[in-house]
Scaffold this motif. Sequence first.
Motif, short mmCIF file in Angstrom:
data_model
loop_
_atom_site.label_atom_id
_atom_site.label_comp_id
_atom_site.label_asym_id
_atom_site.label_seq_id
_atom_site.Cartn_x
_atom_site.Cartn_y
_atom_site.Cartn_z
N SER A 1 0.81 -1.22 0.00
CA SER A 1 0.00 0.00 0.00
C SER A 1 0.85 1.27 0.00
O SER A 1 0.37 2.34 -0.40
CB SER A 1 -0.93 0.00 1.22
OG SER A 1 -0.20 0.13 2.43
N MET A 2 2.09 1.16 0.46
CA MET A 2 2.96 2.34 0.48
C MET A 2 3.26 2.87 -0.92
O MET A 2 3.63 4.03 -1.09
CB MET A 2 4.29 1.99 1.19
CG MET A 2 4.14 1.67 2.64
SD MET A 2 3.59 3.09 3.60
CE MET A 2 2.55 2.28 4.81
N TRP A 3 3.12 2.02 -1.93
CA TRP A 3 3.50 2.39 -3.29
C TRP A 3 2.29 2.78 -4.14
O TRP A 3 2.42 2.94 -5.35
CB TRP A 3 4.27 1.24 -3.94
CG TRP A 3 5.47 0.88 -3.14
CD1 TRP A 3 5.57 -0.14 -2.23
CD2 TRP A 3 6.72 1.57 -3.12
NE1 TRP A 3 6.82 -0.14 -1.65
CE2 TRP A 3 7.55 0.90 -2.18
CE3 TRP A 3 7.23 2.67 -3.80
CZ2 TRP A 3 8.85 1.30 -1.91
CZ3 TRP A 3 8.52 3.07 -3.54
CH2 TRP A 3 9.32 2.39 -2.60
N LEU A 4 1.13 2.93 -3.50
CA LEU A 4 -0.03 3.43 -4.23
C LEU A 4 0.19 4.90 -4.61
O LEU A 4 0.94 5.61 -3.95
CB LEU A 4 -1.28 3.29 -3.36
CG LEU A 4 -1.76 1.87 -3.06
CD1 LEU A 4 -2.92 1.91 -2.08
CD2 LEU A 4 -2.14 1.14 -4.33
N PRO A 5 -0.47 5.37 -5.65
CA PRO A 5 -0.31 6.78 -6.03
C PRO A 5 -0.82 7.71 -4.93
O PRO A 5 -1.76 7.37 -4.20
CB PRO A 5 -1.16 6.91 -7.30
CG PRO A 5 -1.34 5.50 -7.79
CD PRO A 5 -1.32 4.62 -6.58
#
Length: 232
Positions: free
Chosen positions: A71-75
Amino acid sequence: MSPDSLWSGLLHLATAMVATDTPSLPALGLTQLWLHVGWGMVLAWLGCVLVGWWQPHRAAFLTVAAVLLASMWLPDPWSPAYWLGLAFQQPSLVLVLLSTRLLLRCLRKPAPPWATRRAPQPTRGLAPLAFVGVLLGWALLLDSFALLSLPVSLYALGFSPLAVALVAWVSLGLVLSSTQVGSRPVAWAVPLAVVAFVALRLPTGNVWDAVLDPWLWLGLHGYLVRVVLRRY
């Protein structure tokens, strides 16, 4: 070498050791990477702690850790790292190292059912290091409100080589002087953070931010309270 030139060289060295006007900052891309990786490890560990209260199975730990890390790499603004960065900036190296170690402990193969499970107890061998961290946090807090009568800002001093050497010397001394061998793997997080800071300058180029942040500082208070209550 004449005494005057020797004295001049020593004075120049002392000035360079406390210089804060030309700090070495981390690369912008590395800072953004650290924002996602650092908060990802912290949240993954906290998520495993919460899940362990009612579903202490390895599959649940792996699922929660994987989801939180991904989830840390979601926009932006869907990424938790985006909001955590706005509210709390970046986590310290020490906090991420400790979170990573505790996360790996949660994810490793669980003990057999017949093994006796005991609640984790605070290790008194870490108390001196935690006490120094608490004192440093209070000093930085008072310095931010200009309540310390110092010739130079304590936080600004964190950009100097002298502060890096001081943190390395104090932390290494406390680790090596610990009589409880079991506490040393955790205590080594501070010296390792200093080494990583020297190489990468994360997270801000200030050594105080590398070894301490507000959440870690509050956690150290709780740790010391547990040590005192267990002792007395």
